[in-house]
Scaffold this active site. Structure first.
Site, PDB file in Angstrom:
ATOM      1  N   HIS A   1       0.846  -1.191   0.000  1.00  0.00           N
ATOM      2  CA  HIS A   1       0.000   0.000   0.000  1.00  0.00           C
ATOM      3  C   HIS A   1       0.883   1.244   0.000  1.00  0.00           C
ATOM      4  CE1 HIS A   1      -4.097  -1.698   1.238  1.00  0.00           C
ATOM      5  NE2 HIS A   1      -3.352  -2.672   0.748  1.00  0.00           N
TER       6      HIS A   1
ATOM      7  N   LYS B   1     -13.769   4.439   6.611  1.00  0.00           N
ATOM      8  CA  LYS B   1     -14.143   5.465   5.637  1.00  0.00           C
ATOM      9  C   LYS B   1     -15.653   5.473   5.421  1.00  0.00           C
ATOM     10  CE  LYS B   1     -12.919   5.065   1.226  1.00  0.00           C
ATOM     11  NZ  LYS B   1     -14.113   5.280   0.375  1.00  0.00           N
TER      12      LYS B   1
END
Length: 917
Positions: free
Chosen positions: A146, A583
């Site tokens: 990532h 999120k």
């Protein structure tokens, strides 16, 4: 660069001295490399930043950093970043110093093997029980690519050298001239780092990311694995008495990677990168074994005239000498009477031939282990217990851990992409929109009849690409790929699979798991009629987490899938995602959904007799599941561990936990010790939990509605996000091989969690790590009373961990600076920021009140100190970044000096806050 305004406890006074002297060294480098003018600017800026913090004087700092020429701004950032680099390393080395202090003084350190085992013995856990628990213990760190690690590998290597020099200074026998020579080398490395570009001008390839991750495995973890077990064995003997028989410890750690196998949103990962990656893993580990065998050969110089050897060693000598006559003939005559030396040289040659897939090479890691055990038995029987056995044991432990694969490669793909492939092959354009139960019924009809697809020209490019991935996995298992002959055939080497599970991102139903079974069949991934692949659904959003148990219940009730599981040992891997759920619903709702989902899937797995492995998809920041591992384990629902902890290690966390050998050893020890403690002494139920659950349910729901009310329902918010954070700069950073968005759409829904969190970290809001919780807590206090909620903080590990993590986020946030970022959005910035500030103050007040504190981090002086050391250098970079953003956007976001200075500021703030995405 002074530390006078920062408090250091007595035990940390060596760190204060290191930071002070390193700060002076950085000042010298700045003066030498950037000139007197830059040095004076840095010093004036630092003093103004301290005045801002201590006396609220804002304008002096703003005047110094605004309207600088881009080149000068970049140099200022570089100066502060250089300071962060050495301070970060000094703190890591201080951890090593503290560990050595504990060992030297024979004091047990929190989380150490000794502390854990002493606690278990005192609570009545016998030695035999410890061995039983160790037999089921497994730590599986999974390294991912990532794009949160913004530091170039060339600079990481320099940082490692700086750290090694600092560690060298821990030696009390160093003479003053030797110490001065070490400081001279330190200055050289810091200067070289100054002269190296911080950020690459090109986006890294998958190969670059693979090199970055594997560096930590081969250069650090490979070295610390034997000491990890040696320390455990020593602790067992110390705690349970010298009369116990030293145990033959099982493998406790297995390392995995996503780099090269994570296809989700990354068009550059394919069947080819999968095979290349497994091949590179194999090449690296075989090279490490070769070098260690050569070293052992040079070391074990016992002469046949002086010591006897076991017949099995002579048999190996005769066998390998006959197979490799040229190698045997090349060994000098003076060494021919040294049986171990000759055998180990022949074994090293077999390892070299293994890499070329020669028939004379080893068929698997099990054969190498057998040879090493034969050598070890001979040494121990014939006077070699203290003459080589130790080094052979270390190599054996490494082979047991890394096999011939180094790190198992996981695979991952988006469920929606799979649905589109099925739609094409089944010629059903409406397939992705059809009800999930209908898709499931159709798949159950198709799967039993499915066979490998020929290279059908009518298939689209994406279908061929997906099917070829499963063909590649099949080739890996058959041992035909460039690089790995490992087989899962039940032999001793069969434990070392070169691959892990196939993970399905955004799983929404049982049909997504069945789809992978169908694709595997189309790709010819079959052994008999069995698909030799663990299939792991990944539940990411709050809604998907809430549905996880029902999806597994449906799967486990299907005869087709239970037959598949029976072939996999009735073991199911389930991945839970912290990033997207946060999120989606904010921190409190995410954590609660994860907690409830784990408890529910444990219940379903138990009901169906399935062994469950929960795979935690955690990031580096609190918003993405980061935080202290031991607190997360303590807060886990009963039955969710079962001795196995599988979790992602992402971005800067990899370097922070595995960048130095002493830190890596400590990280592995504390993680395993925590899991052992949780397994051997599982916490019992608390009669108050039913009420706590009820209160937390309301906290989570109120928090989620508050969070979504702003982030998703307020139409002004997306505009605010794009203007009040540097997300447009982050999207230009060359720090990852894949795009910032999961799917080719705009909007927060499709933005990856990493740039989402990274943006809020940079703008000092840290919004995903706290927003909504204050309102949730306020409602709970009003309805149930402050005492009831405060009791949860004191007594419930889950709630303690949640509020502890939020407290850390609140400490790192700076709303005064965030307000300046908000002013970049001239249309709605003031209105949205007023909502954010109100919720921040509410959250801060309630967290402190419920914890009985007057200020954040009141009980964590180490983190307090760490933040205070950095603030005088982070704050100027934030104000500088705001000024650069305004100018860059007004100019139309051009490439060039302004953008370069902005990119440097992003990297500098990330280093200062020690967090990205």
């Amino acid at each position: 660069m002074s530390t006078r305004s920062v408090f250091f406890a007595e035990k940390d006074s060596p760190l204060r001295d290191d930071v002070s002297r390193l700060g002076a060294l950085v000042g010298d480098v700045i003066q030498d490399q950037g000139g007197e003018e830059l040095f004076q600017l840095v010093e004036a800026t630092r003093r103004a930043a301290i005045a801002r913090r201590e006396r609220g004087e804002e304008e002096a700092l703003k005047t110094l950093v605004c309207d600088l020429e881009p080149a000068q701004a970049e140099l200022l950032v570089r100066a502060f970043l250089t300071y962060f680099r050495v301070v970060n390393l000094a703190e890591q080395v201080h951890r090593i110093r503290r560990r050595r202090s504990y060992l030297r003084e024979h004091r047990p350190q929190a989380g150490s093997w000794l502390t854990v085992l002493e606690g278990l013995k005192q609570s009545g856990v016998a030695f035999d029980q410890i061995l039983e628990h160790l037999d089921g213990l497994l730590l599986e760190p999974v390294f991912t690519a990532h794009p949160t690690e913004a530091t170039r590998r060339s600079l990481l290597i320099k940082e490692l050298e700086i750290a090694r020099l600092l560690v060298r200074r821990l030696d009390p026998s160093l003479t003053p001239p030797e110490d001065e020579a070490t400081w001279a080398q330190l200055r050289s490395e810091v200067t070289l780092a100054w002269q190296t570009d911080e950020l690459s001008k090109t986006r890294p390839t998958v190969g670059d990311e693979r090199e970055h991750v594997l560096y930590h495995v081969t250069d650090v973890i490979y070295r610390v694995i034997p000491p990890l077990y040696e320390d455990l064995e020593a602790a067992l003997l110390q705690v349970y008495g010298p009369d116990i028989k030293p145990p033959d410890l099982p493998r406790l750690a297995r390392f995995c990677s996503w780099v090269g196998g994570d296809m989700d949103g990354n068009p550059y990962v394919s069947a080819r990168t999968i095979e290349e990656t497994v091949g590179e893993h194999r090449r690296l580990i075989l090279d490490l074994y070769y070098r260690e065998l050569i070293e052992l050969s040079d070391h074990l110089s016992q002469s046949a005239a002086r010591v006897a050897i076991e017949p099995e060693v002579q048999e190996l000598l005769d066998d390998y000498g006959g197979r490799l006559p040229e190698v045997l003939g090349s060994i000098p005559a003076r060494h021919r009477d040294m049986p171990y030396r000759v055998l180990l040289r022949l074994m090293a040659t077999r390892i070299r031939l293994t890499a070329t897939q020669s028939a004379v090479g080893y068929a698997g890691a099990g054969e190498l282990e057998d040879d090493l055990r034969a050598v070890l038995r001979s040494l121990e029987k014939h006077g070699g217990r203290f003459a080589g056995a130790f080094a052979v044991k270390r190599l054996l432990r490494r082979v047991d851990t890394f096999g011939f694969h180094l790190a198992a490669l996981d695979f991952r793909q988006d469920a929606l992409l799979h649905r589109h492939v099925i739609a094409e092959v089944l010629t059903d354009d409406r397939w992705p929109q059809r009800p999930k139960d209908r898709r499931t019924r159709r798949l159950l009809e198709v799967i039993p009849k499915a066979r490998e697809r020929p290279d059908a020209e009518q298939d689209g490019a994406e279908t061929r690409r997906i099917v070829e991935v499963f063909r590649a996995i099949g080739r890996l298992r058959a041992g035909d790929a460039r690089g790995d002959g490992t087989r899962d055939d039940g032999t001793s080497s069969g434990r070392h699979e070169a691959h892990g599970p196939f993970i399905i991102s955004m799983t929404e139903g049982a049909d997504d798991v069945l789809t992978v079974m169908l694709l595997a069949r189309w790709g010819g991934l079959l052994e008999g009629d069995h698909i030799p692949l663990d299939i792991a659904p990944l539940f990411e959003t709050v809604g998907d987490l809430q549905a996880a148990a029902d999806i597994l219940e449906e799967l486990f009730s299907l005869d087709l899938y239970r037959s598949h599981l029976a072939q996999r040992g009735d073991r199911q891997v389930v991945m839970v995602g912290y990033s997207d759920s946060n999120k989606d619903g904010g921190l409190a709702a995410s954590r609660w959904a994860l907690q409830r989902a784990q408890a529910a899937i444990v219940e379903v797995a138990t009901k169906h007799g399935v062994e469950l492995v929960i795979f935690h998809g955690r990031g580096g920041t609190v918003s993405r599941g980061g935080g202290k591992t031991h607190r997360a384990v303590q807060a886990a629902p009963p039955g969710s561990l079962n001795g196995v902890l599988r979790m992602t290690e992402q971005g800067e966390v990899i370097n922070a936990k595995y960048g130095l050998r002493g830190i890596a050893l400590r990280s592995l020890e504390t993680a395993l010790g925590t899991v052992l403690l949780a397994t051997a002494k599982p916490k019992g139920g608390d009669p108050r939990e039913s009420q706590w659950n009820q209160i937390m349910e309301e906290v989570a729901e109120t928090s989620r509605s508050t969070y979504r009310g702003l982030v998703y329902d307020d139409e002004r918010f997306y505009h605010y996000f794009r203007h009040a954070t540097p997300v447009d700069v982050i999207e230009k950073l060359m720090i990852g091989s894949r795009p910032a968005s999961r799917r080719a759409k705009r909007g927060i829904q499709n933005l990856r969690a990493i740039p989402w969190v990274f943006s809020w970290m940079q703008s000092r809001h840290l919004l995903p790590g706290w927003y909504g919780l204050g309102t949730g807590l306020a409602e709970a206090v009003e309805k149930y009373g402050r005492d009831a909620v405060a009791e949860m903080v004191r007594e419930w590990p889950f709630f303690q961990t949640l509020l502890g993590d939020v407290e850390m986020v609140l400490a790192k946030a700076d709303l005064r600076i965030a307000q300046r970022y908000a002013a970049l959005d001239e249309s709605v910035g003031a209105e949205i920021f007023a909502l954010i500030e109100k919720e921040f103050r509410r959250t801060e007040e309630l967290v402190l009140s419920l914890k009985g504190q007057h200020r954040v981090l009141e009980t964590d002086t180490t983190l307090q100190r760490s933040i205070r050391l950095r603030n005088p250098y982070v704050d100027p970079m934030s104000l500088l970044q705001i000024d650069l953003l305004r100018r860059w956007r007004a100019a139309g976001r051009p490439e060039g000096e302004l953008q370069d200075a902005l990119l440097a500021s992003v990297h500098g703030i990330a280093q200062g806050l020690q967090s990205t995405g």
